[in-house]
Structures are given as structure tokens and as C-alpha cells.
Design a protein around this motif. Structure first.
Motif, PDB file in Angstrom:
ATOM      1  N   SER A 199       5.253  12.010  -3.315  1.00 35.83           N
ATOM      2  CA  SER A 199       4.612  12.105  -1.824  1.00 35.83           C
ATOM      3  C   SER A 199       3.902  10.754  -1.788  1.00 35.83           C
ATOM      4  CB  SER A 199       4.202  13.256  -1.695  1.00 35.83           C
ATOM      5  OG  SER A 199       4.995  14.406  -1.583  1.00 35.83           O
ATOM      6  N   ARG A 200       4.172  10.240  -0.598  1.00 35.98           N
ATOM      7  CA  ARG A 200       3.180   8.932  -0.397  1.00 35.98           C
ATOM      8  C   ARG A 200       1.762   9.229  -0.198  1.00 35.98           C
ATOM      9  NH1 ARG A 200       6.039   5.287   3.214  1.00 35.98           N
ATOM     10  NH2 ARG A 200       3.979   4.713   4.247  1.00 35.98           N
ATOM     11  N   VAL A 201       0.801   8.550  -0.822  1.00 34.66           N
ATOM     12  CA  VAL A 201      -0.348   8.965  -0.632  1.00 34.66           C
ATOM     13  C   VAL A 201      -1.318   8.552   0.402  1.00 34.66           C
ATOM     14  CG1 VAL A 201      -0.649   8.645  -3.102  1.00 34.66           C
ATOM     15  CG2 VAL A 201      -1.205   6.827  -2.043  1.00 34.66           C
ATOM     16  N   ASP A 202      -0.502   7.568   1.265  1.00 29.18           N
ATOM     17  CA  ASP A 202      -1.329   6.924   2.457  1.00 29.18           C
ATOM     18  C   ASP A 202      -1.083   8.136   3.684  1.00 29.18           C
ATOM     19  OD1 ASP A 202       1.393   6.090   1.976  1.00 29.18           O
ATOM     20  OD2 ASP A 202       1.346   4.939   3.936  1.00 29.18           O
ATOM     21  N   ILE A 203       0.100   8.946   3.602  1.00 26.57           N
ATOM     22  CA  ILE A 203       0.324   9.585   4.886  1.00 26.57           C
ATOM     23  C   ILE A 203      -0.602  10.720   5.144  1.00 26.57           C
ATOM     24  CG2 ILE A 203       2.092  11.262   5.677  1.00 26.57           C
ATOM     25  CD1 ILE A 203       3.030   8.276   5.534  1.00 26.57           C
ATOM     26  N   PRO A 204      -1.256  11.386   4.199  1.00 29.56           N
ATOM     27  CA  PRO A 204      -2.412  12.677   4.801  1.00 29.56           C
ATOM     28  C   PRO A 204      -3.412  12.014   5.611  1.00 29.56           C
ATOM     29  CG  PRO A 204      -1.596  12.938   2.565  1.00 29.56           C
ATOM     30  CD  PRO A 204      -1.174  11.583   2.832  1.00 29.56           C
ATOM     31  N   HIS A 259      -1.080  -7.514  -3.872  1.00 31.93           N
ATOM     32  CA  HIS A 259      -0.425  -7.280  -2.576  1.00 31.93           C
ATOM     33  C   HIS A 259      -0.801  -6.042  -1.915  1.00 31.93           C
ATOM     34  CE1 HIS A 259       3.700  -9.701  -3.797  1.00 31.93           C
ATOM     35  NE2 HIS A 259       2.763 -10.255  -3.683  1.00 31.93           N
ATOM     36  N   VAL A 260      -0.580  -6.142  -0.595  1.00 35.21           N
ATOM     37  CA  VAL A 260      -0.792  -4.955   0.062  1.00 35.21           C
ATOM     38  C   VAL A 260       0.391  -3.936   0.553  1.00 35.21           C
ATOM     39  CG1 VAL A 260      -2.914  -6.479   1.047  1.00 35.21           C
ATOM     40  CG2 VAL A 260      -0.591  -6.382   2.419  1.00 35.21           C
ATOM     41  N   ASP A 261      -0.049  -2.867   0.876  1.00 39.86           N
ATOM     42  CA  ASP A 261       0.970  -2.000   1.346  1.00 39.86           C
ATOM     43  C   ASP A 261       1.265  -2.134   2.794  1.00 39.86           C
ATOM     44  OD1 ASP A 261       2.586   0.192   1.590  1.00 39.86           O
ATOM     45  OD2 ASP A 261       1.562   1.667   0.379  1.00 39.86           O
ATOM     46  N   LEU A 262       2.456  -2.372   3.144  1.00 33.29           N
ATOM     47  CA  LEU A 262       2.523  -2.695   4.653  1.00 33.29           C
ATOM     48  C   LEU A 262       3.624  -1.529   4.963  1.00 33.29           C
ATOM     49  CD1 LEU A 262       4.110  -6.224   4.297  1.00 33.29           C
ATOM     50  CD2 LEU A 262       1.881  -5.558   4.873  1.00 33.29           C
ATOM     51  N   GLY A 263       3.252  -0.377   4.542  1.00 37.11           N
ATOM     52  CA  GLY A 263       3.997   1.088   4.957  1.00 37.11           C
ATOM     53  C   GLY A 263       5.133   1.085   4.167  1.00 37.11           C
ATOM     54  N   THR A 264       5.448   0.256   3.085  1.00 31.22           N
ATOM     55  CA  THR A 264       6.508   0.372   2.227  1.00 31.22           C
ATOM     56  C   THR A 264       6.339   1.352   1.067  1.00 31.22           C
ATOM     57  OG1 THR A 264       5.603  -1.446   0.860  1.00 31.22           O
ATOM     58  CG2 THR A 264       7.293  -2.126   2.667  1.00 31.22           C
ATOM     59  N   GLY A 265       5.099   1.796   0.741  1.00 31.91           N
ATOM     60  CA  GLY A 265       4.742   3.076  -0.040  1.00 31.91           C
ATOM     61  C   GLY A 265       4.566   2.249  -1.451  1.00 31.91           C
ATOM     62  N   ILE A 266       4.276   1.199  -1.553  1.00 31.28           N
ATOM     63  CA  ILE A 266       3.814   0.348  -3.034  1.00 31.28           C
ATOM     64  C   ILE A 266       2.373   0.924  -3.461  1.00 31.28           C
ATOM     65  CG2 ILE A 266       4.972  -1.674  -2.434  1.00 31.28           C
ATOM     66  CD1 ILE A 266       2.200  -3.113  -2.379  1.00 31.28           C
ATOM     67  N   PRO A 309      12.109   7.322  -6.160  1.00 30.58           N
ATOM     68  CA  PRO A 309      13.267   7.399  -5.430  1.00 30.58           C
ATOM     69  C   PRO A 309      12.944   7.709  -3.848  1.00 30.58           C
ATOM     70  CG  PRO A 309      13.473   8.443  -7.776  1.00 30.58           C
ATOM     71  CD  PRO A 309      12.172   8.127  -7.331  1.00 30.58           C
ATOM     72  N   ALA A 310      12.053   8.555  -3.556  1.00 27.30           N
ATOM     73  CA  ALA A 310      11.829   9.094  -2.158  1.00 27.30           C
ATOM     74  C   ALA A 310      11.292   7.906  -1.480  1.00 27.30           C
ATOM     75  CB  ALA A 310      10.772   9.981  -2.275  1.00 27.30           C
ATOM     76  N   GLY A 311      10.531   7.044  -2.197  1.00 30.82           N
ATOM     77  CA  GLY A 311      10.096   5.650  -1.309  1.00 30.82           C
ATOM     78  C   GLY A 311      11.090   4.809  -1.164  1.00 30.82           C
ATOM     79  N   VAL A 312      12.313   4.683  -1.981  1.00 26.40           N
ATOM     80  CA  VAL A 312      13.123   3.660  -1.980  1.00 26.40           C
ATOM     81  C   VAL A 312      14.040   4.295  -0.702  1.00 26.40           C
ATOM     82  CG1 VAL A 312      15.472   2.983  -3.062  1.00 26.40           C
ATOM     83  CG2 VAL A 312      13.295   2.920  -4.540  1.00 26.40           C
ATOM     84  N   ARG A 313      14.199   5.470  -0.526  1.00 24.14           N
ATOM     85  CA  ARG A 313      15.103   6.344   0.549  1.00 24.14           C
ATOM     86  C   ARG A 313      14.432   5.962   1.666  1.00 24.14           C
ATOM     87  NH1 ARG A 313      19.365   9.868   0.188  1.00 24.14           N
ATOM     88  NH2 ARG A 313      19.155   9.911  -2.038  1.00 24.14           N
ATOM     89  N   HIS A 314      13.342   6.025   1.711  1.00 22.07           N
ATOM     90  CA  HIS A 314      12.512   5.703   2.867  1.00 22.07           C
ATOM     91  C   HIS A 314      12.559   4.120   3.363  1.00 22.07           C
ATOM     92  CE1 HIS A 314       9.641   9.375   1.972  1.00 22.07           C
ATOM     93  NE2 HIS A 314      10.607   9.697   2.385  1.00 22.07           N
ATOM     94  N   GLN A 315      12.621   3.269   2.371  1.00 22.91           N
ATOM     95  CA  GLN A 315      13.014   1.996   2.695  1.00 22.91           C
ATOM     96  C   GLN A 315      14.222   1.646   3.204  1.00 22.91           C
ATOM     97  OE1 GLN A 315      10.638  -1.083   2.309  1.00 22.91           O
ATOM     98  NE2 GLN A 315       9.864   0.796   3.231  1.00 22.91           N
ATOM     99  N   VAL A 316      15.253   2.300   2.612  1.00 17.40           N
ATOM    100  CA  VAL A 316      16.595   2.201   3.230  1.00 17.40           C
ATOM    101  C   VAL A 316      16.787   2.446   4.563  1.00 17.40           C
ATOM    102  CG1 VAL A 316      18.980   2.823   2.684  1.00 17.40           C
ATOM    103  CG2 VAL A 316      17.551   1.988   0.648  1.00 17.40           C
TER     104      VAL A 316
END
Length: 759
Positions: A203-208, A65-72, A645-652
Motif C-alpha cells: 500500500s502507498r505510504v502517502d495516501i493516508p 528524486h521526489v514522489d510525483l504521485g508515482t509511488g516511489i 506491482p500495485a504501484g506499477v498497475r496504478h501507473q499504467v
């Protein structure tokens, strides 16, 4: 997570001093009838990798799968690091390259953590167990006396030797040999009680890279010798069904662009028309100036009245579920209640129009794309070009917005055709108008419910049917060039959350499978979102007619205790109590509060469930202007074990923001069968200034398996708002979006109906 260039998989398969966990190459399974998937019989020659432990103890992990900005990318790395007992930043996730990763199907249905992460988790556990066994042999100790920690094998504290053995790194164990194990199910997974990474916010690794401007987005990719392309679409805007598809071009006047600077070539194949120029602005100008003659388009469906258009479509009925004696139950009900609900066509609304770069060489094709379906796109490009899939490489890069099937695959195929025509890398970016009008839209949907109440206020029965017009939304270039015929066969996509979560003793659930009206495909929530709108609006009306509190009524008839726990927790968080939450009126403003619950159930019936979610909305509506202001929003979610949990909160939060926009503003408009929502002025979306305070309640259930969170929190949004509007006005709203104009018309129609009834 370390920024590290991934070794080519071929070298991984040949190098020594490493451990790989793999599975034998497999032919992708044929999708179930009417379901999304990869139509291909291509079988790779090389094994599919899941885990590679390198000689420096760094870990490469592979997921299809690919990361669509969901933080996977972050969450999957947590899973791998946890099972292998290594530092989080020693894991690099490899996603999206069609030859680097296993084919695990399209990135849809919130299924990555819930489903496709499981083989990866098992592979990491298998690698850990193998390393422990290897260390026991190397150190001549019992396997049970060893444990993994921070990338080393340590002896346990209870080791009885006179001298404690020094720890040995994974890399030291692997030195001098190549270790390859076939993926198995036998390795024990780490107990949840031992988790130190999974379940903790990371922390999301794609953000920096994104915030510092490193090459991340496909829009920014530049290759040596690259030129630019633009496409000119046919006049049957946004349609992919009919005899005119691929057969409407009459002539292209190349002399009309003879004086355009930088023009390299005009490409015409069937109804596919494109221009190539040295610079992007030159390609845009040439596309604008090129004179193209098309045949008049006839036979487009009339879409001024979406409800009527949906009802006029030919349908094939599927009975999904039947229980009890529904006809008798409805005939003896003390109060019959029949309702219909209509969901509009909506856009994915990708903030940046889709873009792709293709480099077609004599014996290879390389494509950089924002696709969420790398393997499916590769199969489509093989059909389009006649090339074998083994010479086509798809490299997935970030793109600006997805939420389902947008134009990413379409523009990739456009770039391929243009690159083949000139033998150079070609970058193609769609215009805003092309993205809006040609994307496979989120399907409109018609839902009908027959039911009623017994004399004691209990539900008498429930007959539910829905019409969700969709097909496979074939990649556009396949249709325009004639490489594939238009598809009239409906997709069976109306099943999602088609069964309500409440105990109706007599019920029948139907799906009326219908072909497309316009080009349509999956958008966040798919049919589960409109189906939930109908289910939750209806149960709310039953509660009102029974004279009961809508939350208490739901709790009485919820079939799942776990759902009941979430509903109770959110009601407590929102301080829900029977009666109005706010003053009943203030001038022209009316105040209301609404509740809704849902679980996203994906795939063909009976499907599988993702996370559970519920909303409480507090709003005010101006009965003269129709303006709605959401003043407070509470959302609860139960996703089982939350990897991050931070990623889940961002998704919500993302679900909530998009759902408010879709419920209050978003609808594709049509004129003469063609979409008129061509830019943001014609398709407004929610502004940040319109966001209410959002209170998120995440139930912590680490003992339960993780459930998908990418879509579930969207589902209760629209019915919660509709139910709050009823609380405020006494009028039921059944046709989103609830724009000021729509609210005024609904209130006026309701008043007229009431006055006629009184007279």
C-alpha cells in the motif's frame, strides 16, 4: 511506514550510536548539450547521505528524486527494507529537501527505480554487510554463521555451538560509537530468490495523510506572519523568446489600488509585477485592479497552422542513425509510401494551479515548492537573487498534478521576489488562467516518413525525421527581471524513441532541432510519444498494404524477442485474430480495433530504454457526428522486476487515462500567436464517465532489472486509436486529437479526395 519527523542532517552527522553510508560531496555534472539538468557549480560542504541506521534500529534513507504521485516513496522504502532485512514500516524515505538528499538530478524520464535507486540499494546492502561484520566481531563467531532478519542479527540454524546465541539488534551493535562508511560498489546484493518485500504489492505510504487531511500539499502550508502575493503577467502570454521579453513594461499606476484593503506592497522588477496583501482574496483583488501599461507585442509567430509554423522554423539537422543504402532501396520499392504526422501543443493541465511559499531572511532563503527539480530550482534562485546556494533551502511538498515541467518552479521564484520585498513569508498561487497559458507546454511535433514496400510485402526502407521545438524553459522570473536572457538555442529533445523497433534493412533517422514557437518543455512521453505515433501508424499502414494482419506483420519485423513476447501475450489476452473484432456497421456507427507497441527510450541518442508496452483498442465511431467511444482497452507492460506491482498497475492506469484524454480531446488553441485555452472550457479533458473497461496485463519478470514505468504505457495509446479508426473507416488519421470535429473533417476530406480521384 512510520510517520516520523526526520532529524536534521547536521545532527545525523554529529550524533553517535548510528551508522551512515555517504559519498563525498560532488559538483553536479554539467548537463549534456541540449539536455535537461542542473546548471550549477555549487559543491556542498557536507557529505551526501544515502542510509542512516539509528540507535533504535530505525532506518532513514535518502534519494535525490521526489514522489510525483508515482509511488516511489513506497517502492524505494521496499528496496531499502529488503536489502537491510528490516520491516517495511521501519524505513523512512527522505526526499526533496535540497540539503537533505544527494543531488541526483531532476525527477524525469521514469529513471528513479531504474537508475537513481541503485546507489541507495548498494548503500543498504553495504550497511547490512557492515552490521554482520560488526556482529561477528562482537559475538566472536564466524561471519558466515550469521544472517539478518527483522532488524536483528541471528545465528544460522547450522550454528554448532552448544548454546544458541541470542539475536542482537542493529541498535545494540551501534551503541557507543558513530560509524560512517563511504559508499562502495563491493557489497553483495541480496539474491532475488530471497526477496520477501520487493516484488510484492504494498500500500502507498502517502495516501493516508492525503485522505485524512494532514498537511501534505504545498497549497495548504501556512507560516507565522505569512502574507499573500499575486503576480501580473506580461501580454506576451506563454512566450519566452524574443526581444520583448523583459522589456515591455511601460508604467504601473500604484494609485489605481490605493484604496484596496490589506495591500502591503507593489513589486516591479523589469517585466515582473506582483502585489502583496494580508489576505489571499485581497491580493487577488489588488492584482485585478492594478493598472499596468505595456508596449504592444510584435513579432509573435503565427500559430493558426501548427504544421506550417513548425516547418518554417530554422533547423539544425542531426543524423542519429544510418544503415544500408536507403536511396537505392526506396528507388526500387514496388510501392512508395510517404507520410507526415503532426502532434499538437498540449498542457500538463495540473488540476490545482501551482503554488509556493517563500521566506526570505537576511542570511537565508527557505522555499516550499511542488518542484520536481529541487536542486535545479535552488540554482535558479541563486541566479535570481545573487545569494549563494549554500543559504537556499528547497523543501519539496506535494502538488496537484505534474507530469513534467509545469509552473511549479516559476511560482517558487515569484514567491521569493515578493518575500524579499517585504521580509516576510509570502504565499503565491497562480490563477487557472496563468497556469494554463504560461506553463511550458508539451511541444507540438512534426514527423515525416519516407518508405515503402518491396514486391514481397517487406519494408523497403525508412527515412524518419522529426521537429520538436523546445529549449530549457528557463524559470520565468529570470527572464522577466532580466536576470537571464531569452534562450534561442534549441534543446536536442527530439531523440526519444526516434528509432522504430522494427527491422528496416535500410534506414536513416534524423532529428531537426528547432527553437521554440511558444514556451515549451517536457510533458509525459516527451518526443517519444509523438515519434511512436508516427512509427506505429506507419507500420500499421504497411501491414494493410501488404495484405497482412497488423500484429503478425509487427511480429515478423520486431527486432527484439522480448518485445515479441509482450506482443504475443497481449494479443492472446485480447483474443486478437485476423479480421474485424466487431460488426462492421450499425447505423452511423462503425466498429474498429487497433494495435500498437512501443518502448520508451529516454535521453540523447542512443539513450536508454524504459518499460515495454502495448495496447489493443476496441472502439466505435459515428461517421456523421465524429464521436468516438472506446469500448474496451487492453494494455500490456513488461517492466522487468516490479518492486511494487500495485504501484506499477496504478501507473499504467494513470498513463492510460491521461493518454485517452490527450488523444481524444486535448489541444492548445491559439489566436494571433497567443494561447486561448485559458480554462477547462477551452481545454476539455476526459471525464470518468468516458473511461472504458481497462484490462491490464503485467508480465512478471523478477529475474530482469527493473525498468521505468512512469511514461512507457502512454506511448502506444494514440497510434492504437488511430489504427482502430482506420479499421473502422478505412481512413488514416494523422493529426491528433481525434475530436468529433476533427474526425468529421478528416472523413469529409478523405471522401472528397476519393471522389476527385475517381472522376
Amino acid at each position: 511506514m512510520t510517520d516520523r519527523t526526520n532529524p536534521h542532517r547536521q545532527s545525523l552527522l554529529q550524533d553517535s550510536d548510528l551508522l551512515v553510508i555517504y559519498r563525498d560531496p560532488v559538483t553536479p555534472p554539467i548537463p549534456a548539450p541540449g539536455q535537461p539538468g542542473t546548471l550549477s557549480n555549487f559543491t556542498p560542504k557536507e557529505p551526501e547521505l544515502f542510509i542512516a541506521v539509528l540507535s533504535d534500529s530505525h532506518i532513514l534513507a535518502f534519494n535525490g528524486h521526489v514522489d510525483l504521485g508515482t509511488g516511489i516513496r513506497t517502492a524505494l522504502a521496499q528496496i531499502v527494507a529488503e536489502e537491510l532485512s528490516v520491516a517495511f514500516d521501519s524505513v523512512t524515505m527522505v526526499l526533496g529537501n535540497s540539503f537533505e538528499v544527494p543531488n541526483q538530478g531532476p525527477t524525469i524520464a521514469s529513471a528513479t527505480i531504474q537508475i537513481t535507486a541503485e546507489p541507495l540499494r548498494r548503500a543498504a546492502a553495504q550497511a547490512r554487510e557492515y552490521l554482520l561484520t560488526l556482529a561477528a566481531s562482537r559475538l566472536s563467531v564466524e561471519r558466515e554463521t550469521l544472517h539478518c532478519q527483522a532488524g536483528y542479527i541471528h545465528t544460522n540454524d547450522k550454528h554448532t555451538s552448544d548454546e544458541q546465541l541470542p539475536p542482537i539488534s542493529y541498535g545494540e551493535l551501534l551503541a557507543g560509537a558513530r560509524h560512517a562508511l563511504k559508499l562502495a560498489d563491493s557489497a553483495p546484493l541480496k539474491p532475488i530468490s530471497d526477496y520477501t518485500l520487493v516484488g510484492r504489492s504494498t500500500s502507498r505510504v502517502d495516501i493516508p495523510d492525503k485522505v485524512t487531511g494532514k498537511l501534505t500539499f504545498v497549497h495548504d502550508l501556512r507560516l507565522p506572519g505569512m502574507v499573500h502575493g499575486r503576480v501580473i503577467r506580461p501580454p506576451y502570454v506563454g512566450h519566452d523568446r524574443g526581444d520583448f521579453i523583459g522589456t515591455s513594461l511601460v508604467a504601473v499606476d500604484e494609485s489605481s489600488v490605493a484604496n484596496c484593503p490589506g495591500l502591503i506592497k507593489i513589486v516591479v522588477i523589469g517585466d515582473f509585477v506582483g502585489v502583496i496583501a494580508e489576505r489571499e482574496e485581497q491580493a487577488a483583488e489588488a492584482a485585478k485592479q492594478l493598472k499596468v501599461e505595456w508596449r504592444p507585442v510584435v513579432g509573435l509567430p503565427q500559430l493558426d497552422n501548427i504544421e506550417q509554423a513548425l516547418l518554417e522554423l530554422p533547423s539544425k539537422q542531426r543524423i542519429l542513425l544510418e544503415e544500408g543504402d536507403l536511396d537505392s532501396a526506396l528507388a526500387t520499392a514496388s510501392h512508395q509510401l510517404n507520410r507526415t504526422y503532426v502532434w499538437p501543443f498540449q498542457l500538463h493541465g495540473s488540476i490545482g494551479p501551482s503554488c509556493s511559499v517563500a521566506d526570505a531572511q537576511e542570511d537565508a532563503l527557505n522555499v516550499w515548492s511542488g518542484t520536481q527539480n529541487p536542486h535545479s530550482l535552488r540554482a535558479d534562485l541563486a541566479r535570481l537573487t545573487g545569494l549563494d546556494e549554500s543559504v537556499i533551502t528547497i523543501t519539496r511538498m506535494e502538488t496537484s498534478g505534474c507530469y513534467g515541467r509545469n509552473c511549479a518552479d516559476d511560482v517558487g521564484a515569484d514567491a521569493v521576489l515578493l518575500s524579499q520585498a517585504v521580509g516576510r513569508p509570502v504565499r503565491v498561487q497562480l490563477t487557472r488562467e496563468q497556469e494554463h497559458t504560461w506553463e511550458p507546454k508539451g511541444a507540438a511535433q512534426y514527423m515525416a516518413i519516407q518508405g515503402g514496400l518491396n514486391v514481397d510485402g517487406s519494408p523497403a526502407g525508412y527515412r524518419f525525421s522529426s521537429r520538436y521545438p523546445s529549449n530549457s524553459a528557463p524559470t520565468l522570473a529570470l527572464l522577466l527581471t532580466g536576470a537571464a536572457p531569452p534562450i534561442d538555442i534549441p534543446f536536442e529533445m527530439g531523440d526519444r524513441t526516434s528509432v522504430p523497433p522494427y527491422r528496416y534493412p535500410h534506414r536513416q533517422i534524423l532529428s531537426e532541432d528547432v527553437p521554440t514557437l511558444v514556451r515549451a518543455s517536457w510533458l509525459r512521453g516527451v518526443s517519444a510519444l509523438p515519434n511512436t505515433f508516427a512509427h506505429e501508424s506507419y507500420i500499421d499502414e504497411l501491414a494493410y498494404l501488404a495484405g497482412e494482419d497488423p500484429v503478425a506483420y509487427r511480429l515478423r519485423y520486431l527486432a527484439d524477442d522480448r518485445a515479441g513476447e509482450l506482443v504475443k501475450a497481449l494479443a492472446k489476452r485480447a483474443k486478437w485474430q485476423r479480421g474485424a473484432a466487431n460488426p462492421s456497421s450499425e447505423g452511423d456507427w462503425r466498429y474498429g480495433r487497433g494495435f500498437a507497441y512501443a518502448q520508451y527510450v529516454h535521453s540523447k541518442f542512443p539513450g536508454f530504454g524504459a518499460a515495454l508496452a502495448a495496447w489493443v483498442i476496441e472502439l466505435k465511431v459515428n461517421v456523421k457526428s465524429g464521436r468516438i467511444v472506446v469500448e474496451q482497452l487492453y494494455v500490456g507492460q513488461d517492466a522487468g522486476l516490479m518492486v511494487n506491482p500495485a504501484g506499477v498497475r496504478h501507473q499504467v492506469h494513470g498513463n492510460v487515462i491521461q493518454m485517452l484524454s490527450r488523444t481524444l480531446k486535448e489541444r492548445v488553441s491559439f489566436e494571433d500567436g497567443l494561447p486561448t485555452s485559458k480554462e477547462w472550457g477551452g481545454y476539455p479533458i476526459l471525464r470518468f464517465s468516458e473511461l472504458p473497461p481497462i484490462d491490464v496485463l503485467l508480465l512478471d519478470r523478477p529475474e530482469l532489472p527493473p525498468l521505468g514505468v512512469g511514461e512507457s504505457a502512454s506511448l502506444p495509446g494514440a497510434p492504437a486509436i488511430a489504427n482502430a479508426l482506420f479499421d473502422a473507416t478505412g481512413v488514416r488519421f494523422t493529426h491528433p486529437p481525434f475530436t468529433p470535429d476533427a474526425v468529421r473533417k478528416t472523413l469529409e476530406a478523405s471522401l472528397s479526395y476519393f471522389m476527385d480521384d475517381v472522376s
